[in-house]
Design an enzyme around this catalytic site. Structure first.
Site, PDB file in Angstrom:
ATOM      1  N   CYS A 108       0.794  -1.240   0.000  1.00 36.33           N
ATOM      2  CA  CYS A 108       0.000   0.000   0.000  1.00 36.33           C
ATOM      3  C   CYS A 108       0.826   1.290   0.000  1.00 36.33           C
ATOM      4  O   CYS A 108       0.386   2.296  -0.548  1.00 36.33           O
ATOM      5  CB  CYS A 108      -1.002   0.005   1.139  1.00 36.33           C
ATOM      6  SG  CYS A 108      -0.316  -0.362   2.754  1.00 36.33           S
ATOM      7  N   CYS A 166      -3.470  -2.549  -0.781  1.00 37.05           N
ATOM      8  CA  CYS A 166      -2.442  -3.491  -0.344  1.00 37.05           C
ATOM      9  C   CYS A 166      -2.182  -4.594  -1.371  1.00 37.05           C
ATOM     10  O   CYS A 166      -1.345  -5.465  -1.155  1.00 37.05           O
ATOM     11  CB  CYS A 166      -2.841  -4.103   0.996  1.00 37.05           C
ATOM     12  SG  CYS A 166      -3.121  -2.865   2.276  1.00 37.05           S
ATOM     13  N   LYS A 217      -6.136  -9.203  11.090  1.00 42.87           N
ATOM     14  CA  LYS A 217      -5.995  -7.753  10.932  1.00 42.87           C
ATOM     15  C   LYS A 217      -7.350  -7.183  10.542  1.00 42.87           C
ATOM     16  O   LYS A 217      -7.908  -7.536   9.495  1.00 42.87           O
ATOM     17  CB  LYS A 217      -4.958  -7.428   9.868  1.00 42.87           C
ATOM     18  CG  LYS A 217      -4.805  -5.937   9.633  1.00 42.87           C
ATOM     19  CD  LYS A 217      -3.702  -5.630   8.632  1.00 42.87           C
ATOM     20  CE  LYS A 217      -3.601  -4.139   8.404  1.00 42.87           C
ATOM     21  NZ  LYS A 217      -2.566  -3.807   7.414  1.00 42.87           N
ATOM     22  N   LYS A 274      -4.402  -7.353  15.284  1.00 43.60           N
ATOM     23  CA  LYS A 274      -4.261  -5.912  15.082  1.00 43.60           C
ATOM     24  C   LYS A 274      -5.607  -5.288  14.759  1.00 43.60           C
ATOM     25  O   LYS A 274      -6.296  -5.825  13.911  1.00 43.60           O
ATOM     26  CB  LYS A 274      -3.282  -5.691  13.923  1.00 43.60           C
ATOM     27  CG  LYS A 274      -3.092  -4.272  13.503  1.00 43.60           C
ATOM     28  CD  LYS A 274      -2.221  -4.211  12.276  1.00 43.60           C
ATOM     29  CE  LYS A 274      -2.046  -2.765  11.879  1.00 43.60           C
ATOM     30  NZ  LYS A 274      -1.269  -2.610  10.675  1.00 43.60           N
ATOM     31  N   GLU A 294      -8.764 -17.426  10.064  1.00 39.97           N
ATOM     32  CA  GLU A 294      -7.589 -16.755   9.476  1.00 39.97           C
ATOM     33  C   GLU A 294      -6.299 -17.279  10.121  1.00 39.97           C
ATOM     34  O   GLU A 294      -5.303 -17.532   9.444  1.00 39.97           O
ATOM     35  CB  GLU A 294      -7.668 -15.240   9.712  1.00 39.97           C
ATOM     36  CG  GLU A 294      -8.590 -14.500   8.755  1.00 39.97           C
ATOM     37  CD  GLU A 294      -7.968 -14.302   7.372  1.00 39.97           C
ATOM     38  OE1 GLU A 294      -6.847 -14.784   7.134  1.00 39.97           O
ATOM     39  OE2 GLU A 294      -8.623 -13.667   6.529  1.00 39.97           O
ATOM     40  N   ARG A 296      -1.703   6.055   8.457  1.00 38.42           N
ATOM     41  CA  ARG A 296      -1.826   6.297   7.016  1.00 38.42           C
ATOM     42  C   ARG A 296      -1.311   7.681   6.641  1.00 38.42           C
ATOM     43  O   ARG A 296      -0.790   7.872   5.550  1.00 38.42           O
ATOM     44  CB  ARG A 296      -3.266   6.074   6.551  1.00 38.42           C
ATOM     45  CG  ARG A 296      -3.606   4.589   6.616  1.00 38.42           C
ATOM     46  CD  ARG A 296      -4.994   4.285   6.098  1.00 38.42           C
ATOM     47  NE  ARG A 296      -5.334   2.890   6.393  1.00 38.42           N
ATOM     48  CZ  ARG A 296      -6.527   2.377   6.255  1.00 38.42           C
ATOM     49  NH1 ARG A 296      -7.524   3.137   5.817  1.00 38.42           N
ATOM     50  NH2 ARG A 296      -6.756   1.114   6.540  1.00 38.42           N
TER      51      ARG A 296
HETATM   52  C1  PBG Z   1      -1.046  -1.551   5.905  1.00 36.61           C
HETATM   53  C2  PBG Z   1      -0.705  -1.295   7.325  1.00 36.61           C
HETATM   54  C3  PBG Z   1      -1.546  -0.692   8.253  1.00 36.61           C
HETATM   55  C4  PBG Z   1      -0.836  -0.529   9.417  1.00 36.61           C
HETATM   56  C5  PBG Z   1       0.398  -1.110   9.216  1.00 36.61           C
HETATM   57  N1  PBG Z   1       0.469  -1.582   7.900  1.00 36.61           N
HETATM   58  C6  PBG Z   1      -2.967  -0.360   8.224  1.00 36.61           C
HETATM   59  C7  PBG Z   1      -3.677   0.019   7.030  1.00 36.61           C
HETATM   60  O1  PBG Z   1      -3.364   1.067   6.426  1.00 36.61           O
HETATM   61  O2  PBG Z   1      -4.608  -0.693   6.672  1.00 36.61           O
HETATM   62  C8  PBG Z   1      -1.387   0.157  10.637  1.00 36.61           C
HETATM   63  C9  PBG Z   1      -0.462   0.462  11.719  1.00 36.61           C
HETATM   64  C10 PBG Z   1      -0.939   1.483  12.675  1.00 36.61           C
HETATM   65  O3  PBG Z   1      -2.049   2.044  12.583  1.00 36.61           O
HETATM   66  O4  PBG Z   1      -0.172   1.739  13.602  1.00 36.61           O
HETATM   67  N2  PBG Z   1      -0.579  -2.689   5.356  1.00 36.61           N
HETATM   68 ZN    ZN Z   2      -1.063  -2.483   3.136  1.00 31.19          ZN
END
Ligand code: PBG
Ligand code: ZN
Length: 325
Positions: free
Chosen positions: A122, A130, A195, A248, A233, A205
């Site tokens: 992403c 992603c 996740k 997460k 999962e 983001r």
């Molecule tokens: C994406 C990714 C995300 C986080 C880590 N890698 C979330 C997303 O944008 O869906 C989130 C980490 C955080 O909020 O601390 N692959």
């Molecule tokens: Zn991602």
């Protein structure tokens, strides 16, 4: 045992008793520090919504990592912010991509620090999803090759562990194969197995410049209403070869951590995400809570739920706190 024969307060009357009956502990060994790396030199761009965190160029990244290592933190998790984004996320698996270079610098300067890399597309795709996009659809199987290539390029650069966070089906198996076929059968996979599609990722983001340009991540990240699905999962990822299972975010999903912990024997990691961090920092700034105490209470609650390790932006602050007691 009933009152007045039994009085729970007996064992709470002094700190020594309280220490003796304490059921959960937090140690620096449990902490993993997420870090953001960007090109350039001497760069330290503050991330507004994540007080105390920065987009760091490699020189500054190494300094922060050294500080963490000296405090006893065993591992960091790297997120790259590339110069170029394109539909195939080319910078994610480029030999001299930002993460690949950062791994080299870290392993050279601090060989005993465990370098874990976030494996996703992403930050590297121009649309911010992603996986690979066809029309408005995220094509699962077309993404697997690129994810495996990304993980392999991290391993080749010296990463100690790879952590796929994309939530495409089958990616753990694909990554395991790619690693094994290329002489990296000893490189573990920490899978972002459960996740959730969470609004707690907002600050991240901004930091990683990885917001999707259209739509959202609901077709690949999990529905917050589901817990049995998390178990499915997790079983899939274990069958595909995951070594560590991650949940997460952490706080809104403590029940999931607890449930997974009681059903599997692999190590469980929890990601205390950016929004969870930002809320505590903001309330602290307002003078509404004692930030340090809330931080420690939060981290111990994640341990109590069953996590063996915690990815947290509080890692350095918590390590300082643990050392001072
Ligand atoms: C994406 C990714 C995300 C986080 C880590 N890698 C979330 C997303 O944008 O869906 C989130 C980490 C955080 O909020 O601390 N692959
Ligand atoms: Zn991602």
């Amino acid at each position: 045992m009933l009152f007045p024969e039994y009085r729970p307060r007996r064992l709470r009357q002094n700190e020594a008793f309280r220490r003796m009956i304490r059921e959960t502990t937090l140690s620096v060994d449990d902490l993993i520090l997420p870090l953001f790396v960007i090109g350039g030199k001497g760069v330290k761009n503050p991330i507004e919504s994540m007080t105390g965190h920065y987009q760091l160029s490699i020189d500054n990244l190494v300094k922060t990592a050294e500080q963490a290592f000296k405090l006893g933190i065993p591992a960091v998790m790297l997120f790259g912010i590339p110069e170029n984004k394109d539909p195939l996320a080319t910078s994610a698996y480029a030999k001299h991509g930002i993460v690949q270079k950062a791994i080299g610098a870290l392993k050279k300067k601090i060989p005993d620090l465990v370098v874990i890399t976030d494996v996703c597309l992403c930050q590297y795709t121009n649309h911010g999803h992603c996986g690979i996009v066809e029309g408005q659809i995220i094509n699962n199987d077309a993404s697997l090759d690129l994810l495996a290539g990304t993980a392999l390029s991290h391993a080749k650069a010296g990463a100690d562990m790879v952590a796929p966070s994309d939530m495409m089906d089958g990616r753990v198996a694909e990554i395991r194969n790619a690693l094994d076929e290329n002489g990296f059968s000893n490189t573990p996979i920490m899978s972002y197995a459960a996740k959730y599609c969470s609004s707690y990722y907002g600050p991240f983001r901004n930091a990683a410049q990885s917001s999707p340009k259209f739509g959202d991540r609901r077709t690949y990240q999990m529905d917050p209403a589901n817990s049995l699905e998390a178990l499915r999962e997790v079983s899939l990822d274990i069958e595909e070869g995951a070594d560590i299972i991650m949940v997460k975010p952490a706080l809104p999903y403590l029940d999931i951590i607890y449930r997974i912990r009681s059903e599997i024997t692999l190590p469980v990691a929890a990601y205390n995400v950016s929004g969870e961090y930002a809320m505590i920092k903001a309330a602290e700034k307002m003078g509404w809570i004692d930030g340090k105490k809330v931080m420690m209470e939060t981290l111990i609650s994640i341990k109590r739920a069953g996590a063996d390790m915690i990815l947290t932006y509080f890692a350095i602050d918590a390590a300082k706190e643990l050392i001072s007691v």
